[in-house]
Design an enzyme around this catalytic site. Structure first.
Site, PDB file in Angstrom:
ATOM      1  N   GLU A 405       0.605  -1.352   0.200  1.00  0.00           N
ATOM      2  CA  GLU A 405       0.018   0.291  -0.068  1.00  0.00           C
ATOM      3  C   GLU A 405       0.891   1.476  -0.063  1.00  0.00           C
ATOM      4  OE1 GLU A 405      -2.656   0.904  -0.321  1.00  0.00           O
ATOM      5  OE2 GLU A 405      -3.915  -1.183  -0.067  1.00  0.00           O
ATOM      6  N   GLU A 485      -4.657  -9.893  -0.921  1.00  0.00           N
ATOM      7  CA  GLU A 485      -5.908 -10.053   0.144  1.00  0.00           C
ATOM      8  C   GLU A 485      -7.294 -10.120  -0.286  1.00  0.00           C
ATOM      9  OE1 GLU A 485      -5.210  -6.445   2.819  1.00  0.00           O
ATOM     10  OE2 GLU A 485      -3.251  -6.331   2.271  1.00  0.00           O
TER      11      GLU A 485
HETATM   12  C1  IPT Z   1      -6.029  -2.875   3.109  1.00  0.00           C
HETATM   13  C2  IPT Z   1      -3.963  -3.209   3.677  1.00  0.00           C
HETATM   14  O1  IPT Z   1      -3.552  -4.130   2.983  1.00  0.00           O
HETATM   15  C3  IPT Z   1      -4.358  -4.407   5.606  1.00  0.00           C
HETATM   16  O2  IPT Z   1      -3.186  -3.774   6.210  1.00  0.00           O
HETATM   17  C4  IPT Z   1      -5.505  -3.449   6.535  1.00  0.00           C
HETATM   18  O3  IPT Z   1      -5.785  -2.545   6.287  1.00  0.00           O
HETATM   19  C5  IPT Z   1      -6.411  -3.926   4.591  1.00  0.00           C
HETATM   20  O4  IPT Z   1      -6.941  -3.449   4.250  1.00  0.00           O
HETATM   21  C6  IPT Z   1      -8.313  -3.812   5.746  1.00  0.00           C
HETATM   22  O5  IPT Z   1      -8.104  -4.627   7.070  1.00  0.00           O
HETATM   23  S1  IPT Z   1      -5.415  -1.548   2.236  1.00  0.00           S
HETATM   24  C7  IPT Z   1      -7.500  -1.604   2.387  1.00  0.00           C
HETATM   25  C8  IPT Z   1      -7.550  -0.184   1.494  1.00  0.00           C
HETATM   26  C9  IPT Z   1      -7.941  -2.771   1.209  1.00  0.00           C
END
Ligand code: IPT
Length: 995
Positions: A405, A485
């Site tokens: 990010e 993710e």
């Molecule tokens: C994404 C982040 O990479 C992770 O660290 C965490 O914050 C997650 O979201 C949510 O819990 S960033 C998001 C803008 C998709």
């Protein structure tokens, strides 16, 4: 002139980065009790702290550790926001500064010359003095730093002083979504002069010939390498080919012990032969495309923060293996080095991520983002080098991730180029630059299913970043895709894992994904009973409970989300029942390590069991077997349910689980003609047309009746509410459409959650009005309107009671009224939380036995792990202890449930055919109000929800909501429940409330 904590230098006086080595050279751990003093900022901290006689009122601190978890200052959680003004590389005056000091004794014979002082991790910037002299400074919290200290060491007593600043220029690169936890949080070690400075093992495996090739680069190059098991001795730098080695994979993590020796030092290595390559647009290892069943893991311990113990690391990996995970992304920084040793040993694919995230620059619209500023390149490259050099000998590490990010930036080009040059044997990953110019992967986060499908079929839209660059776009299109993710496991959820998995497995371009995230970051501060999260200290800017989003609770207990994920990603899929087909979904290994057992159950009671003879099934293959039981018996009693359960269990002990550990399972409904595969989960009921009841209007006026008795039921005449079933006192079932919102219901800032529309439609404040109680010959009909104040929407509810057998049957008809679809002034309400009834029963009916889905909670889009069986629990055990209380604990597909007291007497509820069951000692409203678990106080009754259905969970706290298929739409519904007094001794009056 800027100070060392605000300049752009990564450090000063540090040794060159090198591999983490297990050496025979003497070492001394400096972990333990240190003296400690916290200052409000650098200005307050004394300039002469390095002097042995400095006049400071020292406290004590455990190292490794974070001072904010040991009673000094307090931890702070933000998701994306920097907790200081964005003015890189400057830091605020209020920059908590912790002086750490430790005396240690050096034995006379300890060789001081060339000694090295090593810090595995200090957050975020520090300066070191030894015996009064400055040694150096360093930044890069989750990376090692080494200093030459030979000339400064003395025989006997030595004084080590470390000044740690919570904020530094480095903090601008460390905006990960987690607690800000300053301190010396990883080991501190004094090493006697390393004679072997660095080792780089290159051990490849040729899957076509079965040969390994190996070269070990060592400084100094005079070193000798031996691998006794292979009878191998070679020189540093010498390349050898070894016929017939066993490769390393995450499925079979074969390691060979090796020694690297020079006169006076031996380094122990564990070598895994494997070849990582990008082949035909896919990531392959040993020639096979990989498929990640992964998770993002932060380092978190509920009491110790990121000061992890090796036991907790091992526990994480054992739990991952036990839950069928095969990959971990070290979100968002390199883990403690011991973690990677354990990954080598237990078998996990690792995406090792650098300690870089500049997320908070979203608040300047990325103006000043270090990732795109060449002045920051040295500091960023330093981090990449320290990670790659430290971790380069781990066979488990197959991908280097540049950062998380941090938007687009030229510096990533520098990092990628250096990395590829230094280590051509691994892939490079970066998600957030949507041109993917520097990445070997195309990747996104929290991608909706439709988009994932499009990526699978290579029909996705061109991202703006490559629109004007056909060459870059062509390159991007050729890349394999991984979900960096997905499936945000915040609170109750994630929903939809099975839907994701179906798509991920369907298209070869999709090489799997990493669920966000492994563990809830709830912290248990000294003396506290509740886990804290953002906002618990009255901070003005915080990330609330957005870090409570793991598959494990903070104490490492698996949450239902992990149980679901285990089922969804099982590496063996069993379909059937006739034939029973066993699919080996592994990439490398056969199923020879597994044993297949079956059992046949009638109404949840086992009636037969055995073992299946299964032939050898190679990776990617299937075998079909005859079912072990008759699948279609000639006759069957109505209501009888015969099930075949087939389980794949470990045949022998593994390092991460004992023989008998269940890896995969399937259930098949037998008999009655058609066999139903449990993988085809039913979707929630669709609204139906209301069937006209044909009830005779012999209504009785309100308040005119006193009590009405119908079979075993006794009702209040004026309201038609049930007050008794036989001897059990109840408070009548009444229609319920509300649930205590989950984090995923709430969504992100009201953007994508369903709660907004639920509240706008008044579902959180429904009022009941009884419009008529009609007593017929053998039935009682109660008509009601259930609606919120201030609005025109509502539902008509008709409750029809009849006496059935020795019980009472209730049929509820629900008919919406008004503009649920929205009007010019009120928004559309696209879903209802639930459709069912709530009911109050005495508190001593606290043992629950049911036949249906279990043993854990399940929801429409998180129900793969629920298997049909007969279960017993207590009301207390039915609760899932989410850190932030919310809807939980629902059991699905319940055919019948009995709530009984200590004598075995109570109430039985039957579905027609199924209902969803929730029982708790507090109301939905209590649950909704609670912010921490201790806010929930048991009341004097048990509150039941008997639902036809609930809305799916989705993962809208950071991702898509429940899919239409799992959405409970407002509509007409009819459902039935039958209530019986239940007891070992019939007629025994039970269940009087114990108040
Ligand atoms: C994404 C982040 O990479 C992770 O660290 C965490 O914050 C997650 O979201 C949510 O819990 S960033 C998001 C803008 C998709």
């Amino acid at each position: 002139m800027s100070s060392y904590y605000e300049d752009l230098a990564p450090g000063s006086g540090c040794r060159e980065p090198r591999a983490w080595l297990r050496s025979s050279r003497p070492r001394m751990s400096l972990n333990g009790r240190w003296e400690f003093k916290l200052w409000s900022g650098p200005a307050e901290a004394p300039a002469d702290v390095m002097r042995p006689d400095v006049d400071v009122d020292w406290d004590e601190l455990e190292v490794p550790g974070h001072w904010v978890l040991q009673g000094h200052d307090r931890p702070r959680y933000t998701n994306t926001a920097f907790p200081f003004p964005i003015d890189p590389p400057r830091t605020p005056d209020a920059n908590p500064t912790g002086d750490h000091r430790r005396w240690f004794d050096l034995p006379d014979d300890w060789e001081r010359d060339g000694a090295v002082l090593r810090f595995e991790g200090v957050d975020s910037c520090f300066k070191v003095w030894l015996n009064g002299t400055e040694v150096g400074t360093a930044k890069g919290s989750r990376l090692p730093s080494e200093f030459h200290v030979g000339e400064l060491l003395r025989p006997g007593r030595n004084l080590l002083v470390v000044r740690v600043h919570q904020w530094s220029s480095g903090s601008y690169l460390e905006d990960q979504d987690m607690w800000w936890l300053p301190g010396i949080f990883r080991d501190v070690t004094l090493l006697s002069r390393p004679l072997i400075d660095d080792v780089f093992v290159h051990a490849d495996y040729d899957h076509l010939t079965g040969a390994g090739t190996m070269r070990v680069d060592v400084e100094p190059s005079s070193a000798q390498i031996t691998i006794p098991e292979l009878g191998l001795e070679l020189q540093a730098g010498e390349k050898v080919t070894i016929a017939g080695v066993e490769p390393w994979t995450a499925e079979v993590p074969r390691l060979y012990d090796a020694q690297v020796a020079v006169h006076g030092e031996t380094v122990e290595l564990r070598i895994g032969f494997r070849t990582v390559a990008m082949t035909d647009g896919l990531l392959t290892v040993n020639g096979q495309p990989l498929f990640f069943r992964g998770v993002n893991r932060h380092e978190h311990d509920e009491r110790r923060g990121r000061a992890m113990t090796v036991e907790a690391m091992r526990q994480d990996l054992v739990l991952m293996k036990q839950h069928n995970l095969n990959a971990v992304r070290t979100a968002h920084y390199p883990p403690h080095p011991a973690f990677l040793d354990l990954c080598d040993e237990l078998g996990l694919w690792v995406v090792d991520e650098c300690d870089i995230e500049t997320h908070g620059f979203i608040y300047t619209d990325w103006r000043g983002n270090p990732a795109d500023d060449p002045d920051w390149a040295p500091m960023m490259l330093d981090r990449m080098r320290r990670m790659v050099e430290r971790d380069k000998n781990h066979p488990s590490v197959i991908v280097w991730s540049l950062a998380n990010e941090s938007h687009r930036g030229r510096n990533f080009g520098t990092l990628a180029e250096w990395t590829r040059g230094r280590d051509p044997g691994r892939a490079v990953f970066y998600e957030r630059d949507r041109s993917y110019e520097f990445s070997d992967f195309y990747s996104l986060m929290y991608t909706p299913l439709e988009d994932l499908e499009a990526i699978g079929t290579r029909t996705e839209d061109v991202p703006p970043e490559t629109e004007d660059d056909p060459e870059l776009e062509t390159r991007r299109r050729g890349l394999p895709f991984v979900l960096a993710e997905y499936a945000h496991a915040m609170g109750n959820g994630p929903g939809g894992l099975a839907d994701y998995q179906r798509i991920l497995e369907r298209y070869p371009r999709l090489q799997g994904g990493f669920v966000w995230e492994w563990i809830d970051h709830g912290l248990l501060l000294p003396g506290a009973i509740d886990h804290v999260y953002g906002g618990d200290f009255g901070e003005r800017v915080h990330g609330a409970n957005f870090c409570i989003d793991g598959l494990l609770f903070p104490d490492r207990t698996p949450s239902p989300g992990l149980t679901e994920y285990k089922k969804v990603i099982e590496p063996v899929r069993i379909t059937g029942p006739d034939p029973l087909t066993i699919h080996n979904l592994r990439t490398f290994a056969s199923l020879d390590d597994l044993e297949f057992v079956w059992s046949e159950e009638l109404d949840g009671e086992q009636i037969d069991a055995g073992r299946l003879e299964v032939p050898e099934i190679q990776a990617g293959s299937t075998a079909a077997l005859p079912p072990p039981v008759e699948t279609q018996p000639p006759t069957e009693m109505p209501g009888d349910e015969r099930w075949l359960t087939v389980r794949a269990v470990l045949a022998k002990d593994e390092a991460w689980a004992a023989a008998g550990h269940e890896v995969a399972w399937a259930q098949f409904r037998l008999g009655g003609g058609s066999a139903e595969d449990r993988h085809d989960a039913p979707s929630p009921p669709q609204p139906e047309a209301v069937v006209s009841g044909g009830v005779q209007e012999r209504g009785v006026g309100r308040g005119g009746l006193g009590r009405v008795v119908l079979g075993v039921g006794e009702f209040e005449g004026s309201t038609g509410r049930l007050v008794r079933v036989g001897g059990v006192e109840v408070e009548g079932p009444e229609l319920d459409l509300w649930r205590a919102p989950t984090d995923n219901d709430c969504g992100q800032g009201g953007r994508n959650g369903v709660v907004g529309e639920w509240r706008a439609a008044g579902l959180d404040r429904l009022l009941h009005r009884v419009d008529g109680v009609e007593v017929g010959q053998d039935e009682l009909v109660v008509r009601a309107r259930v609606a919120p104040d201030g609005l025109g929407v509502g539902v008509r509810a008709t409750y029809r009671w009849v006496s059935a057998d020795d019980g009472l049957r209730l049929t509820v008809e629900v008919e919406p009224e008004g503009e649920w679809g929205g009007t010019a002034v009120s928004p559309r309400c696209g879903s209802w939380p639930r459709v069912g009834v709530r009911m109050v029963v005495p508190s001593n009916l606290d043992t629950v036995t049911w036949f249906g889905g279990g043993p854990g909670e399940a929801y429409a889009d998180s129900r793969e792990a629920a298997r049909v069986g007969r279960y017993t629990s207590t009301v207390d055990e039915l609760q899932t202890p989410y850190v932030v209380p919310q809807e939980n604990g629902s059991r699905i597909d319940v055919r019948w449930a009995e709530l009984t007291d200590a004598q075995g007497n109570g109430l039985r509820v039957e579905g027609a055919p199924y209902f969803q069951l929730t029982a708790r000692r507090w109301t939905t409203e209590d649950l909704e109000r609670a912010r921490h678990r201790s806010d929930l106080t048991p009341r004097d009754h048990i509150y039941l929800n008997l639902d036809l259905a609930q809305n799916g969970l989705g993962s809208a706290s950071c991702g898509p909501p429940a899919t239409p298929q799992h959405t409970l739409e407002p509509g007409h519904y009819t459902f039935s429940l039958t209530f019986h007094q239940f007891g070992r001794s019939p007629g025994h009056a039970v269940g009087a409330s114990d108040t």
